[in-house]
Each structure stands twice: as C-alpha cells, then as structure tokens.
Design a protein around this motif. Structure first.
Motif, PDB file in Angstrom:
ATOM      1  N   TRP A   1       0.848  -1.205   0.047  1.00 20.55           N
ATOM      2  CA  TRP A   1       0.017  -0.142   0.082  1.00 20.55           C
ATOM      3  C   TRP A   1       0.865   1.242   0.057  1.00 20.55           C
TER       4      TRP A   1
ATOM      5  N   GLN B   1      -0.845  -2.362  -4.034  1.00 18.02           N
ATOM      6  CA  GLN B   1      -2.290  -2.836  -4.501  1.00 18.02           C
ATOM      7  C   GLN B   1      -3.167  -1.920  -3.711  1.00 18.02           C
ATOM      8  N   GLU B   2      -3.079  -1.146  -2.855  1.00 24.84           N
ATOM      9  CA  GLU B   2      -3.843  -0.383  -2.047  1.00 24.84           C
ATOM     10  C   GLU B   2      -3.491   1.077  -2.231  1.00 24.84           C
TER      11      GLU B   2
ATOM     12  N   ARG C   1      -5.916  -3.042  -6.337  1.00 22.69           N
ATOM     13  CA  ARG C   1      -7.038  -3.825  -5.916  1.00 22.69           C
ATOM     14  C   ARG C   1      -8.015  -2.861  -4.770  1.00 22.69           C
ATOM     15  N   TRP C   2      -7.428  -1.968  -4.339  1.00 23.94           N
ATOM     16  CA  TRP C   2      -8.043  -1.048  -3.350  1.00 23.94           C
ATOM     17  C   TRP C   2      -7.844   0.300  -3.837  1.00 23.94           C
TER      18      TRP C   2
ATOM     19  N   ARG D   1      -8.401   3.709  -1.582  1.00 26.78           N
ATOM     20  CA  ARG D   1      -9.418   4.242  -0.362  1.00 26.78           C
ATOM     21  C   ARG D   1      -9.159   6.028  -0.555  1.00 26.78           C
TER      22      ARG D   1
ATOM     23  N   LYS E   1     -13.409  -1.648  -6.958  1.00 29.60           N
ATOM     24  CA  LYS E   1     -12.147  -0.955  -6.440  1.00 29.60           C
ATOM     25  C   LYS E   1     -12.146   0.007  -5.363  1.00 29.60           C
TER      26      LYS E   1
ATOM     27  N   LEU F   1     -12.910   1.512  -2.071  1.00 27.88           N
ATOM     28  CA  LEU F   1     -13.304   0.939  -0.882  1.00 27.88           C
ATOM     29  C   LEU F   1     -14.657   1.453  -0.167  1.00 27.88           C
TER      30      LEU F   1
ATOM     31  N   TYR G   1     -11.251  -3.364   4.756  1.00 27.74           N
ATOM     32  CA  TYR G   1     -11.718  -2.235   4.142  1.00 27.74           C
ATOM     33  C   TYR G   1     -12.166  -1.020   5.092  1.00 27.74           C
TER      34      TYR G   1
ATOM     35  N   SER H   1      -8.139   2.018   8.020  1.00 31.06           N
ATOM     36  CA  SER H   1      -7.122   2.920   7.261  1.00 31.06           C
ATOM     37  C   SER H   1      -6.019   2.683   8.227  1.00 31.06           C
TER      38      SER H   1
END
Length: 439
Positions: free
Chosen positions: A147, A193-194, A229-230, A232, A254, A256, A400, A403
């Motif tokens: 991330w 990925q995030e 993938r995520w 935020r 994707k 969140l 999800y 944070s």
C-alpha cells in the motif's frame, strides 16, 4: 558529488510523508547513503509539521535532539524542511542556531543541493513559491507492504477559521490527471495494491485545472489501472460530495466503501463561525444519502470540541448527533487556537472545558465503535496482511474498514505473508482489536 550519509525524520501527516519519500528518492538518485538513524548520519533532515502546538513541539524536540548529536560531533549538519520552517522562518533562524539549512514547502526538489551546500559552505536557505505548480518528483515508498499514498493536490482554498494550513501550504493546486495516473501505474508496477488517495480536500480536485470538480473522472481512470485492488479516499469536503461522485464510489468495486468526511461539528452556529460551508441539516442529509446508496459504508470523520461559539447547547447537539449517526470511525480533538487564524481571537471555551468535552465525545464514539466491531463478529472479511505482531505472535492486517495508523488492526492466526490479501473469519475482540482466523 560526495557520498554523504543522510538520515531523514518525517513528522506529521501522510502528505508530509509523501514529500519525505520524494526527498529520499532524490538523495538516493544523487548517490547519497541513506542511513536509518541520525546517530549514523553526517546530515540530519527533519521534515516538520507546524499545524498545532503538539506537532510544533514534536518538531522542536527532534531538532534539539539532533542539536545534541551535533554538539557531540557525530552529526555534522542539520536541515529543517516542511511546515514549521515555512511558518516560522525568522523565528527558527533566530532561536535555533543549531540549524544549518532551511527549506520551505515548495523546495523539496532542492534537497540534494541543500545537503551539498551545508556540508561544503555551512549554510543554506531556500523558499520558493508555495502557490506554484506542484513539484513532480519520484518517490521511495516507505509505507507498509502493498500500500501507498497517492497525493492528487496540494494546498487548500477552504480557509476554515481555525486552520492555518492555507497560509502554510498555499492555495489549492491539482496535479494534472496524466501525472497522477502515471504515478499510480508506477506504484502498481512496484507492488502497491492499495492506493490511499490524499489531499487537503480531494473533492475539489480538478476545479482549478479543468473548470469542474473531476474526482469522479480521476477515480474511474484509477480503477482501470492494472494491479490496483483497493482505492481508499481521504478527505472529502461534505458540501462537494455530489451525486456524480457518490455514483462512482457506489458502483466501482475497487473503491473501498470507507469515506473520510471531516465535519468538525454539527451546530449551524459553530459551523458558520468556523467558516465551513453548509449546515448541520445538510450534513445529516448527506450521511443519510451515503448510507442509502452505498451499502456497508464505513464513515470516518474528525471532530473538534471547544471551538469558538460552542456552548453547552451546541455541544449537546453534537453529542446527540453522534449518538444518532453512529459514525464508525472518528478522530476527536480539543480546540487548539492557532496564531494567524481568524478563530484565534474569538471567544471560546477554556482549555479544561475543551479537554473535558473531547473526552466525553470520545466516550460516545468508543461505544459506537465497540458496537460496530461486535456486529462484525462471525463474518469473513478480506484482510491485507501487514506483518506479525511482536507481542502476541499473531499476524495482523487491515480490512476495508481500517485505514493505516488511525483505525486499529485485525489480529489473526494463519500463514499469510505481508502484502497478501486473505480471508479472515472474525471471532472475537481482544483489547479493543478484532481477531480471527485465516480461512
């Protein structure tokens, strides 16, 4: 160019961390040796926060600590960058002679020049245009496995009466969309990925460049980046969270279903004195709309107790709102008057009252968050594994609903590697944190 040993201390928010990562990248590219502690360095850099009193004290304490190392002879030079050096340029130069170099918030790209200058000439000072275009610089990702932060804008135009950030960081400037997307692709290629999308106000993104709020378009493009993938979202301004943006958040898997909307208060009187746009009823209506259109939504907000204009009636209105709204995540702070802000000269509750009210809000929110965690027991959630907890020996990670650094963790048994996404059955609560079993 000499291979100087450099250590960097990064303080403050995620946006500051991105600037620190940029400086580390430039230093590494220049052939400097990045060492983990100031005790091992020739040059110590402190990237400071200057937002509230506690942050200012933390920065000063770190500078003084480096000053002691300098006196002992192990550290040769000290450079101070970031918000504190931008806000208190003259004061730091006068009162902290141990500092050899100072840079403003528009000069992170000059860090290599600064290091060479203090080592060769003994002093350096550089302050550029804090309202100029955002510097496009490479980064060394220093966050956890899989991330990283994606900063899409700099500065702020909201001018809340209690906040000094616009005077420190300058006007709101969006990064061009092509630059943001290029960085997102590079982050994905490096294993991120995030993406955590950040700015002082991400909902204003694009207004200055494209003539319209363009966060919805940017998010659609980010969702197309392979490997991510995520996504935020951190800090949406309530009155700019419009239907178009809500539609994108609701339909894109994707993104969140976790939104950080700092409201600060709910009383119309207090909101007006804070120079916040919108009313308490508009905030209530927005939260209701978000809950209806985004199933499973986790809301996060920030709240300030003891603001100018907050009497007992206004405080009780805030408490009652929190009991009804059941906001899953909240940061609660006593009001800290900041010199140079409009609110600093306004009548307000005393510090003891502000602290007491903040504690009371904290108690309400603790009950809300406890109930939220209890409702999650027995469910299976996707968790990003972040490592092993040294105290318990368990693995830990985030779903999800968490944070990094602000929302706690999920502890679990299993064999996942850091950076892996796994399914975890939530089975209990231990010391305020969820725990479970990898499936």
């Amino acid at each position: 160019m000499k291979n100087y040993k450099v250590a960097l201390i990064s303080l403050g928010c995620a946006k500051n961390l991105v600037n620190s990562e940029q400086m580390l990248y430039l230093l590494d590219e220049a052939g400097m040796e990045i060492v983990p502690t100031p005790e091992e360095a020739e040059v110590g850099i402190v990237n400071t926060c200057g937002f509230i009193d506690s942050a200012k004290m933390e920065a000063i304490e770190n500078i003084l600590r480096l000053g002691e190392l300098k006196k002992a002879g192990s550290l040769k030079k000290i450079i101070v960058t970031g918000c504190l050096s931008e806000r208190y340029r003259q004061e730091l130069q006068k009162e902290m002679p141990e500092i050899d170099g100072m840079m403003g918030v528009a000069n992170y790209g000059d860090i290599v020049q600064a290091v060479c200058a203090v080592m060769e000439d003994g002093a350096y000072s550089c302050y550029g245009d804090k309202n100029g275009p955002v510097e496009e610089l490479g980064r060394v990702i220093s966050t956890g496995p899989a991330w990283g932060y994606l900063r899409i804008a700099e500065g702020c135009d909201n001018c809340c009466s209690y906040c000094i950030i616009p005077k420190i960081r300058g006007r709101f400037r969006s990064r061009p969309m092509e630059d943001v997307l290029a960085e997102a692709r590079a982050l994905a290629a490096s294993g991120v990925q995030e993406l955590i999308v950040i700015a002082q106000d991400i909902t204003r993104y694009g207004l200055d460049l494209y003539g319209r709020r363009s966060l919805d378009t940017l998010l659609e493009e980010l969702c197309r980046v392979d490997g991510i993938r995520w996504i935020r979202l951190h800090y949406l301004y309530p009155d700019e969270t419009d239907d178009s943006l809500i539609d994108v958040i609701a339909r894109e898997p994707k993104i969140l279903k976790y939104l950080d909307l700092p409201i600060q208060h709910i009383s119309d009187k207090v909101l007006k004195l804070m120079n916040r746009r919108g009313t308490g009823d508009e905030i209530r209506a927005l939260f209701k709309k978000l809950r209806e259109r985004i199933p499973g939504l986790v809301l996060r907000t920030s709240l300030i107790a003891g603001l100018p204009g907050e009497g007992e009636a206004e405080f009780e209105e805030l408490c009652e709102f929190l009991r009804q709204a059941q906001i899953e995540r909240a940061g609660v702070f006593p009001y800290s008057p900041e010199e140079g802000t409009a609110a600093c000269s306004m009548p307000r509750a005393d510090e003891e009252t502000a602290q007491r009210r903040a504690a009371l809000i904290g108690e309400i929110q603790e009950q809300v968050m406890q109930a939220f965690d209890e409702r999650r027991l027995g469910t299976t959630e996707t968790v990003l594994c972040c490592g092993e907890d040294a105290e318990t020996g368990c693995l830990w990670g985030r779903s999800y609903a968490e944070s990094p650094d602000i929302d706690g963790r999920i502890l679990f048994s299993g064999d996942a590697q850091p950076g892996a996404f796994v399914q975890v059955l939530l089975t209990g609560i231990m010391d305020g944190e969820l725990y479970g079993e990898q499936q």
